[in-house]
Write a protein that holds these residues in place. Structure first.
Motif: not given
Ligand SMILES: *Cc1c(COP(=O)(O)O)cnc(C)c1O
Length: 402
Positions: A245-273
């Motif tokens: 039940g935890v929500v962090p301040d920042m997710y770091v995503l990659g791998k499956a985000l590109g669906g195995g087709v292209v490399p895609v990664s991202a940082v997802v966070s608040s507008s403050e950060v």
């Protein structure tokens, strides 16, 4: 010489030996299955370290990529393009966050998280210049750049690559007391994998992630969850953090985000950060390109229905039930994991993880060993129950010495 031997000899002569692949040369793939250059079929129980959560050649992802290939593939961030806003909006919404900073590889996203946390520390928290500290866990895996290996505890990943980037403190994974002691006034972030993948699919003790959340909130420290491997459905939830039940301040995503087709990664966070960044301070030529956004947007759309998470949860329960039966029988010392993700410690008497992987390969199943005696099982989430059971049959046969 077979086609396989020729391809491997040629690869060994002309590519750096920074990997030790199993001796199989894949030519095509579909769903959970790969076919090699000699027409042999293999069940993929690794799924590109979770980059292939939706399977090989997923129709929706291939169609999204093909359609975008005919429109526009790259603009650079010097201009806007018409896939960018949708991707960022939808991904932020999936994460329950406000802003997205897209990159390409996982390591780049981790670097982005480190830079963002440091800048937030100086501009928002008020840490004195040059003093920002980030706390990480022992046995982490966050990628291969010089800064990231600076805070690795894996000798193989570090040796001969120094000098190392300062500003990191390493504490034992799963130990809240150690984390508490390491968080000082200049700590800007705690960076953790909610389940340590490369370390052997280590699930932290119950309450750890919730404890990290509470501690970081109290101390005004950012909680950065590296969900590059654990996220996007693998564990039966969109994010592994959700299991507590935890929500962090920042997710770091990659791998499956590109669906195995292209490399895609991202940082997802608040507008403050993420709002700390100004034009010219950070970026990537390919980050957030139209092709990447089109494919990743389809990934996000697929995840919104919850069907893949549900599948991973149900098949994962089955997988862990079956693997659990092997523990104590002499061949398997321990099994860990969540959802369609398992680390299986092979008893030394049955051979190394590599030995078992090679024997599984001979029976048409592809997995990967890690840390000598562990094999990692992480099939595409689209695998059928019959195929999963067949794969488990092969594992039982190999462990029985058949
Ligand atoms: C794979 C991985 C990375 C690095 O991603 P790359 O795309 O290989 O750079 C970072 N963190 C975790 C948890 C990973 O599993």
């Amino acid at each position: 010489m077979s086609a396989t031997e020729r391809a491997i000899a040629s690869a060994e002569a002309h590519s750096a030996h920074n990997y030790h692949p199993l001796p199989v040369v894949v030519a095509t793939a579909d769903g959970a299955w790969m076919t090699d250059v000699e027409g042999r079929r293999f069940l993929d129980m690794l799924a590109g370290y979770s980059a292939l959560n939706f399977g090989h050649g997923n129709r929706r992802l291939i169609d999204a990529a093909k359609a975008q290939l005919e429109r526009v593939t790259l603009t650079s961030r010097a201009f806007h393009h018409d896939r960018f806003a949708d991707f960022c909006t939808q991904l932020a919404e999936l994460c329950g966050m406000e802003m997205v900073l897209p990159m390409n590889t996982g390591a780049e996203a981790v670097e982005t998280a480190v830079k963002t946390a440091r800048k937030w520390g100086y501009r928002v928290k008020g840490v004195p210049p040059g003093q920002a500290k980030i706390v990480v866990a022992a046995n982490n895996f966050h990628g291969r750049t010089t800064t990231i290996i600076s805070f690795s505890t894996d000798a193989e990943a570090r040796a001969d690559f120094g000098p190392y980037t300062p500003g990191f403190e390493i504490v034992p994974y799963g130990d809240l007391t150690a984390l508490q002691a390491a968080c000082s006034a200049n700590t800007v972030a705690v960076l953790l994998e909610p389940i340590q993948g490369e370390a052997g699919v280590l699930v932290p003790p119950a309450g750890y992630l919730a404890g990290v959340r509470e501690l970081t909130r109290e101390r005004n420290v950012l909680f950065i969850a590296d969900e590059i491997q654990s996220g996007l459905g693998r564990t039966g939830r969109t994010f592994a953090c959700e299991h507590e039940g935890v929500v962090p301040d920042m997710y770091v995503l990659g791998k499956a985000l590109g669906g195995g087709v292209v490399p895609v990664s991202a940082v997802v966070s608040s507008s403050e950060v993420l709002g700390v960044h100004r034009p010219g301070e950070h970026g990537s030529t390919f980050g957030g390109n139209p092709l990447a956004c089109a494919v990743a947007l389809e990934v996000v759309t697929m995840l919104r229905t919850g069907e893949f998470q549900q599948r991973a949860s149900e098949l994962g329960d089955h997988l862990h039930h079956e693997l659990g039966l092997l523990v104590g029988g002499g061949a398997v010392d321990a099994v860990r994991g969540r959802g369609l993700w398992a680390g299986v410690d092979i008893a030394p008497s049955r051979g190394t993880g590599r030995d078992i992987s090679e024997k599984l390969m001979d029976r048409g199943v592809l997995v990967k060993d890690t840390h000598g005696s562990t094999i990692r099982i992480a099939p595409p989430l689209v695998i059928s129950k019959e195929d999963l059971d067949w794969g488990l049959d092969q594992l039982r046969a190999v462990l029985a010495g058949e």
